[in-house]
Design a protein around this motif. Sequence first.
Motif, PDB file in Angstrom:
ATOM      1  N   THR A  27      44.277  33.235  40.486  1.00 51.13           N
ATOM      2  CA  THR A  27      45.280  32.861  41.475  1.00 51.13           C
ATOM      3  C   THR A  27      45.193  31.400  41.897  1.00 51.13           C
ATOM      4  O   THR A  27      44.123  30.791  41.847  1.00 51.13           O
ATOM      5  CB  THR A  27      45.152  33.760  42.726  1.00 51.13           C
ATOM      6  OG1 THR A  27      46.159  33.400  43.666  1.00 51.13           O
ATOM      7  CG2 THR A  27      43.781  33.581  43.382  1.00 51.13           C
ATOM      8  N   ASP A  28      46.324  30.858  42.328  1.00 52.47           N
ATOM      9  CA  ASP A  28      46.369  29.524  42.914  1.00 52.47           C
ATOM     10  C   ASP A  28      46.312  29.568  44.436  1.00 52.47           C
ATOM     11  O   ASP A  28      46.347  28.532  45.089  1.00 52.47           O
ATOM     12  CB  ASP A  28      47.652  28.792  42.485  1.00 52.47           C
ATOM     13  CG  ASP A  28      47.489  28.105  41.140  1.00 52.47           C
ATOM     14  OD1 ASP A  28      46.380  27.623  40.859  1.00 52.47           O
ATOM     15  OD2 ASP A  28      48.468  28.061  40.379  1.00 52.47           O
ATOM     16  N   VAL A  29      46.214  30.752  44.982  1.00 55.39           N
ATOM     17  CA  VAL A  29      46.183  30.909  46.436  1.00 55.39           C
ATOM     18  C   VAL A  29      44.876  30.337  46.990  1.00 55.39           C
ATOM     19  O   VAL A  29      43.809  30.497  46.401  1.00 55.39           O
ATOM     20  CB  VAL A  29      46.325  32.394  46.820  1.00 55.39           C
ATOM     21  CG1 VAL A  29      46.114  32.603  48.313  1.00 55.39           C
ATOM     22  CG2 VAL A  29      47.681  32.916  46.390  1.00 55.39           C
ATOM     23  N   VAL A  30      44.963  29.666  48.132  1.00 57.02           N
ATOM     24  CA  VAL A  30      43.791  29.155  48.838  1.00 57.02           C
ATOM     25  C   VAL A  30      43.333  30.206  49.834  1.00 57.02           C
ATOM     26  O   VAL A  30      44.169  30.799  50.527  1.00 57.02           O
ATOM     27  CB  VAL A  30      44.159  27.832  49.552  1.00 57.02           C
ATOM     28  CG1 VAL A  30      43.113  27.445  50.578  1.00 57.02           C
ATOM     29  CG2 VAL A  30      44.376  26.718  48.538  1.00 57.02           C
ATOM     30  N   PRO A  31      42.022  30.486  49.943  1.00 54.02           N
ATOM     31  CA  PRO A  31      40.896  29.792  49.302  1.00 54.02           C
ATOM     32  C   PRO A  31      40.474  30.374  47.953  1.00 54.02           C
ATOM     33  O   PRO A  31      39.549  29.870  47.329  1.00 54.02           O
ATOM     34  CB  PRO A  31      39.775  29.984  50.327  1.00 54.02           C
ATOM     35  CG  PRO A  31      40.052  31.331  50.909  1.00 54.02           C
ATOM     36  CD  PRO A  31      41.557  31.438  50.975  1.00 54.02           C
ATOM     37  N   GLU A  32      41.166  31.427  47.495  1.00 51.61           N
ATOM     38  CA  GLU A  32      40.723  32.114  46.283  1.00 51.61           C
ATOM     39  C   GLU A  32      40.710  31.227  45.040  1.00 51.61           C
ATOM     40  O   GLU A  32      39.958  31.495  44.097  1.00 51.61           O
ATOM     41  CB  GLU A  32      41.610  33.341  46.016  1.00 51.61           C
ATOM     42  CG  GLU A  32      41.283  34.539  46.881  1.00 51.61           C
ATOM     43  CD  GLU A  32      42.014  34.544  48.207  1.00 51.61           C
ATOM     44  OE1 GLU A  32      42.613  33.495  48.562  1.00 51.61           O
ATOM     45  OE2 GLU A  32      42.000  35.589  48.894  1.00 51.61           O
ATOM     46  N   ARG A  33      41.518  30.168  45.024  1.00 54.68           N
ATOM     47  CA  ARG A  33      41.551  29.347  43.807  1.00 54.68           C
ATOM     48  C   ARG A  33      40.204  28.663  43.533  1.00 54.68           C
ATOM     49  O   ARG A  33      39.948  28.204  42.418  1.00 54.68           O
ATOM     50  CB  ARG A  33      42.670  28.293  43.890  1.00 54.68           C
ATOM     51  CG  ARG A  33      42.383  27.125  44.794  1.00 54.68           C
ATOM     52  CD  ARG A  33      43.348  25.957  44.594  1.00 54.68           C
ATOM     53  NE  ARG A  33      44.696  26.253  45.031  1.00 54.68           N
ATOM     54  CZ  ARG A  33      45.586  25.321  45.375  1.00 54.68           C
ATOM     55  NH1 ARG A  33      45.255  24.033  45.333  1.00 54.68           N
ATOM     56  NH2 ARG A  33      46.805  25.659  45.746  1.00 54.68           N
ATOM     57  N   PHE A  34      39.344  28.601  44.556  1.00 53.57           N
ATOM     58  CA  PHE A  34      38.025  27.977  44.392  1.00 53.57           C
ATOM     59  C   PHE A  34      36.925  29.001  44.112  1.00 53.57           C
ATOM     60  O   PHE A  34      35.776  28.617  43.899  1.00 53.57           O
ATOM     61  CB  PHE A  34      37.661  27.187  45.654  1.00 53.57           C
ATOM     62  CG  PHE A  34      38.606  26.059  45.933  1.00 53.57           C
ATOM     63  CD1 PHE A  34      38.423  24.812  45.355  1.00 53.57           C
ATOM     64  CD2 PHE A  34      39.701  26.241  46.764  1.00 53.57           C
ATOM     65  CE1 PHE A  34      39.292  23.772  45.601  1.00 53.57           C
ATOM     66  CE2 PHE A  34      40.588  25.200  47.024  1.00 53.57           C
ATOM     67  CZ  PHE A  34      40.387  23.966  46.432  1.00 53.57           C
ATOM     68  N   GLU A  35      37.244  30.281  44.119  1.00 51.17           N
ATOM     69  CA  GLU A  35      36.256  31.334  43.939  1.00 51.17           C
ATOM     70  C   GLU A  35      36.331  31.837  42.511  1.00 51.17           C
ATOM     71  O   GLU A  35      37.251  32.566  42.142  1.00 51.17           O
ATOM     72  CB  GLU A  35      36.501  32.457  44.956  1.00 51.17           C
ATOM     73  CG  GLU A  35      36.276  31.960  46.387  1.00 51.17           C
ATOM     74  CD  GLU A  35      36.736  32.922  47.463  1.00 51.17           C
ATOM     75  OE1 GLU A  35      36.308  32.749  48.611  1.00 51.17           O
ATOM     76  OE2 GLU A  35      37.537  33.835  47.148  1.00 51.17           O
ATOM     77  N   LEU A  36      35.363  31.438  41.705  1.00 54.46           N
ATOM     78  CA  LEU A  36      35.420  31.660  40.268  1.00 54.46           C
ATOM     79  C   LEU A  36      34.845  33.028  39.925  1.00 54.46           C
ATOM     80  O   LEU A  36      33.666  33.296  40.126  1.00 54.46           O
ATOM     81  CB  LEU A  36      34.645  30.558  39.543  1.00 54.46           C
ATOM     82  CG  LEU A  36      35.039  29.124  39.948  1.00 54.46           C
ATOM     83  CD1 LEU A  36      34.229  28.114  39.153  1.00 54.46           C
ATOM     84  CD2 LEU A  36      36.528  28.895  39.766  1.00 54.46           C
ATOM     85  N   GLY A  37      35.672  33.907  39.421  1.00 61.62           N
ATOM     86  CA  GLY A  37      35.223  35.242  39.061  1.00 61.62           C
ATOM     87  C   GLY A  37      35.263  36.200  40.239  1.00 61.62           C
ATOM     88  O   GLY A  37      35.745  35.884  41.321  1.00 61.62           O
ATOM     89  N   THR A  38      34.741  37.398  40.008  1.00 68.25           N
ATOM     90  CA  THR A  38      34.741  38.435  41.037  1.00 68.25           C
ATOM     91  C   THR A  38      33.684  38.133  42.087  1.00 68.25           C
ATOM     92  O   THR A  38      32.548  37.771  41.763  1.00 68.25           O
ATOM     93  CB  THR A  38      34.449  39.813  40.406  1.00 68.25           C
ATOM     94  OG1 THR A  38      35.442  40.084  39.416  1.00 68.25           O
ATOM     95  CG2 THR A  38      34.474  40.900  41.459  1.00 68.25           C
ATOM     96  N   LEU A  39      34.054  38.277  43.339  1.00 66.96           N
ATOM     97  CA  LEU A  39      33.127  38.000  44.438  1.00 66.96           C
ATOM     98  C   LEU A  39      32.056  39.088  44.538  1.00 66.96           C
ATOM     99  O   LEU A  39      32.292  40.241  44.171  1.00 66.96           O
ATOM    100  CB  LEU A  39      33.890  37.916  45.757  1.00 66.96           C
ATOM    101  CG  LEU A  39      34.797  36.699  45.927  1.00 66.96           C
ATOM    102  CD1 LEU A  39      35.676  36.855  47.171  1.00 66.96           C
ATOM    103  CD2 LEU A  39      33.970  35.419  46.021  1.00 66.96           C
ATOM    104  N   PRO A  40      30.872  38.751  45.074  1.00 67.29           N
ATOM    105  CA  PRO A  40      29.810  39.752  45.274  1.00 67.29           C
ATOM    106  C   PRO A  40      30.089  40.538  46.549  1.00 67.29           C
ATOM    107  O   PRO A  40      29.583  40.225  47.631  1.00 67.29           O
ATOM    108  CB  PRO A  40      28.548  38.894  45.399  1.00 67.29           C
ATOM    109  CG  PRO A  40      29.034  37.604  45.994  1.00 67.29           C
ATOM    110  CD  PRO A  40      30.414  37.388  45.444  1.00 67.29           C
ATOM    111  N   TYR A  41      30.904  41.580  46.449  1.00 68.17           N
ATOM    112  CA  TYR A  41      31.392  42.288  47.628  1.00 68.17           C
ATOM    113  C   TYR A  41      30.264  42.792  48.520  1.00 68.17           C
ATOM    114  O   TYR A  41      30.358  42.742  49.750  1.00 68.17           O
ATOM    115  CB  TYR A  41      32.282  43.466  47.209  1.00 68.17           C
ATOM    116  CG  TYR A  41      33.475  43.070  46.379  1.00 68.17           C
ATOM    117  CD1 TYR A  41      34.356  42.068  46.814  1.00 68.17           C
ATOM    118  CD2 TYR A  41      33.721  43.684  45.158  1.00 68.17           C
ATOM    119  CE1 TYR A  41      35.449  41.710  46.042  1.00 68.17           C
ATOM    120  CE2 TYR A  41      34.814  43.327  44.383  1.00 68.17           C
ATOM    121  CZ  TYR A  41      35.677  42.335  44.827  1.00 68.17           C
ATOM    122  OH  TYR A  41      36.756  41.976  44.064  1.00 68.17           O
TER     123      TYR A  41
END
Length: 406
Positions: free
Chosen positions: A247-261
Amino acid sequence: MTYDVAALRTQFPALSAGFAYFDGPGGTQTPRPVIQAIADALGQPLSNRGGATPGERNAETIVSESRLAMADLLGAEPSGTVFGRSATQLTYDFSRTLAKTWSPGDEVIVTRLDHDSNIRPWIQAAEQVGATVRWADFDPATGELTVDDIRAVLSERTRLVAVTAASNLIGTRPAIAAISRTVHEAGALLYVDGVHHTAHSLVDVGQLGADFYVCSPYKFLGPHHGVLAARPELLESLDPDKLLPSTDVVPERFELGTLPYEFLAGTRAAVDFLAGLDAGAAGTRRQRLAAASAALEEHEDNLRARIDKGLSALEQVTVHSRAADRTPTLLMTFEGHSTTDAYRFLAERGVQAPSGSFYALEASRRLGLGDTGGLRVGLAPYNNTDDVDRLLEGLSDFLRFQGGAR
């Protein structure tokens, strides 16, 4: 103001090992609610984020609630809160992204006081684009880094200043708000390493004037990952390297890969735990965090005063933490004795106080300690007077036994 350290200590399973932990600057022990939150996240349905299945909804809830929690802790906006693997990784990512806007002849400022994670990424990014690196020094006699030290190397070509909000080696807290005003007057951005600072002070990113503020939850009772806060509109202006379908959505565009939920769930729990440190506090989570921070600072300041008094009675001890405004973190060396020997001597007596330069190589060298550094004593919320007395008794014995000879 109610700070019950005895009740607090019952929430930390690691304390049952019997050690007195003074390694908080390297990472704190973990309270039960954080451990449970991580286990609960892994024990329920969990999938990639979405809204169709329980696993997707659980993941979405964890991420959104964790952003809200960190925004409350940092005085930031949830939509400007970026999660990453570590503060070092986030700084590397943002250094490469920001370097895309630099040209040969542009300048970047780093300081001798900083952890290497807020030095080397900027040096390497500058080298890639032909930008110039300038160094801001600090006074090794006082440990102070001042606005004038930054101003001395600022110019109209400065594009970014990277500075710590608190030294992980000697605890110095530079006047970040004043530095920010000077940096912004020069038209530059300010990147603040808040990894050590966040554990000991109430943070307000807006009041600090930090364009970027990075920290690590495992320094304040949470799990191991990194968090960066910035204005959403600033993040919108940046173009990070990323995968095409992401995604290009902020802040997700800076989070590379799946987050450590599961770690994000633990971070949310850590913030809530911190908000409860002052048992008498009420109001919003941010208001309770403010009260808790004041209670914690008073507690840690009292313990630091006890350590200072005890060390003053010991000969052959040099304390290198001398700034007027500093965290409860003390770096010390011993005349005629190795700090590594002191670390091992204390460990045998159930006291964890490590020796080294702790990745603050430039600061250690500037202090005349080379890459060896010294013995670092750092306080955390669970430390008490018994811990301090064990530390002082151990140091006294170490010096009396000539560095460990029984």
